[in-house]
Design a protein around this motif. Structure first.
Motif, PDB file in Angstrom:
ATOM      1  N   GLY A  52      18.110   2.099 -16.475  1.00 45.68           N
ATOM      2  CA  GLY A  52      19.411   1.877 -17.117  1.00 45.68           C
ATOM      3  C   GLY A  52      20.542   1.914 -16.115  1.00 45.68           C
ATOM      4  O   GLY A  52      21.474   1.091 -16.163  1.00 45.68           O
ATOM      5  N   SER A  53      20.485   2.870 -15.182  1.00 45.66           N
ATOM      6  CA  SER A  53      21.521   2.988 -14.159  1.00 45.66           C
ATOM      7  C   SER A  53      21.547   1.770 -13.241  1.00 45.66           C
ATOM      8  O   SER A  53      22.613   1.256 -12.902  1.00 45.66           O
ATOM      9  N   LEU A  54      20.367   1.284 -12.846  1.00 39.04           N
ATOM     10  CA  LEU A  54      20.293   0.110 -11.969  1.00 39.04           C
ATOM     11  C   LEU A  54      20.800  -1.142 -12.682  1.00 39.04           C
ATOM     12  O   LEU A  54      21.467  -1.990 -12.071  1.00 39.04           O
ATOM     13  N   LEU A  55      20.496  -1.272 -13.974  1.00 39.13           N
ATOM     14  CA  LEU A  55      21.001  -2.421 -14.727  1.00 39.13           C
ATOM     15  C   LEU A  55      22.520  -2.435 -14.768  1.00 39.13           C
ATOM     16  O   LEU A  55      23.153  -3.489 -14.615  1.00 39.13           O
ATOM     17  N   LYS A  56      23.123  -1.264 -14.957  1.00 43.26           N
ATOM     18  CA  LYS A  56      24.593  -1.184 -14.966  1.00 43.26           C
ATOM     19  C   LYS A  56      25.169  -1.622 -13.633  1.00 43.26           C
ATOM     20  O   LYS A  56      26.165  -2.345 -13.566  1.00 43.26           O
ATOM     21  N   GLN A  57      24.539  -1.168 -12.544  1.00 45.67           N
ATOM     22  CA  GLN A  57      25.011  -1.550 -11.215  1.00 45.67           C
ATOM     23  C   GLN A  57      24.918  -3.058 -11.000  1.00 45.67           C
ATOM     24  O   GLN A  57      25.824  -3.687 -10.445  1.00 45.67           O
TER      25      GLN A  57
END
Length: 353
Positions: free
Chosen positions: A237-242
């Motif tokens: 989820g964090s990587l998708l936001k980035q």
């Protein structure tokens, strides 16, 4: 009284429960002076009766110390189950204390050596039941076979599966892999009434692939696998936001992909999977995540309702009875075969002639 936002979050969650299950009746245990004013302003008041408890078990208290706090809200609630005043208990409080109190006060179903903590996780093939998730760090082959029995019943009740498939978590899928304990558990399941549903050994990647409906392991391995999976989802989820914030083009791509991402977010929403169940006890015991919001806590109560409505513990008792009958028959047959092989050849020839 347990959980990060208690008791407000709990009562907000019970308002959702009241809307979904108008026939349910709840015994709300805790500090009456704190609970009563909140409940008076909630629609949950129609389904709740308050029982006062003089103390609260904090998250820092160890399970053994919690046993001595007989006036705690958690102990009073569990006592109500042990006395058959309630059919189950749901708590977002101290996990170790809940496990200790449930084992000592509610006790296990006859034929079950140890209770196991089970929960539902998402996979590519649909929801998967995992157990044990931390109640038993070390297990023998009999414990693992019992976990499989309970996990199969849990998947039938909560997921609505007529014949859930079962896998034993191992370091490989080949029959010679793993230690004696897990190979002996596999042999027990192949000789049990669950033999047609037993898939065999599964590996870590099979959990998210949905290779089987139920994944069985010891509490140490299960807890590590669970926390690793949760961490992997947070990282993704964090990587998708980035990625979607990296440039104007990626922001436009996010807008185009948003409907699909919203569906994925709903599918992986941890609130859908809140409510781990301690299986094998003389009553329903559900552990809600301490950080759950109102919807998450309501889902934990939904799980408890499913267990009670579908008479889960009665199914476990029936499964234990069938399992024991098959095991007794297998042992008797083995003894008869061994006795026959020890007889003199002439005696065996005379018998068959």
């Amino acid at each position: 009284m347990g959980g990060d936002g208690a008791p407000g979050i709990v009562i907000d969650g019970l308002q959702r429960v009241a809307e979904r299950h108008p026939g349910i009746r709840l015994l709300l245990v805790g500090d009456e002076a704190v609970i009563a004013p909140l409940l008076a302003r909630s629609r949950a008041s129609a389904i709740c009766t308050v029982r006062h408890a003089g103390s609260v078990i904090s998250n820092e208290i160890k399970g053994t110390a919690a046993l001595r706090l007989r006036d705690s809200s958690m102990r009073v609630a569990i006592d109500a189950v042990a006395r058959n005043e309630a059919l189950g208990v749901v708590s977002a409080g101290n996990s170790g204390a809940l496990l200790a109190l449930a084992k000592i006060v509610v006790k296990t179903i006859p034929g079950i050596d140890r209770p196991a903590l089970a929960a539902i996780s998402p996979s590519a093939g649909g929801d998967v039941v995992m157990l044990d998730l931390g109640a038993n760090v070390a297990c023998d082959s009999r414990n693992l076979a019992e976990f499989a029995l309970m996990g199969e019943a849990f998947a039938s009740v909560v997921l609505g599966l007529p014949a859930p498939t079962i896998g034993l978590l191992n370091v490989g899928s080949e029959q010679m892999k793993g230690d004696d304990r897990i190979r002996q558990a596999a042999d027990m399941l192949r000789a049990s009434p669950l033999s047609s549903q037993f898939h065999g050994f599964v590996e870590g990647h099979d959990i998210t692939a949905g290779t089987t409906d139920v994944v069985v392991t010891d509490g140490f391995t299960g807890n590590v696998a669970l926390k690793t999976g949760e961490g992997a989802m947070k990282l993704a989820g964090s990587l998708l936001k980035q990625v979607f914030k990296a440039s104007l083009l990626s922001r436009i791509a996010y807008l185009l992909a948003r409907p699909g991402l919203d569906r994925m977010r709903e599918w992986l929403d941890p609130r859908r999977y809140n409510g781990a169940v301690l299986l094998g006890l003389n009553g329903v015991v559900v552990k809600s995540h301490g950080g759950a919001d109102a919807e998450g806590f309501a889902h934990a109560v939904d799980v408890a309702m499913d267990m009670v409505t579908h008479r889960f513990n009665e199914r476990i008792r029936e499964s234990v009875s069938r399992f024991e009958a098959a095991r007794t028959g297998s042992v008797a047959a083995e003894r008869a075969a061994n006795a026959s092989s020890d007889e003199p050849v002439a005696s065996r020839l005379a018998t068959t002639g």
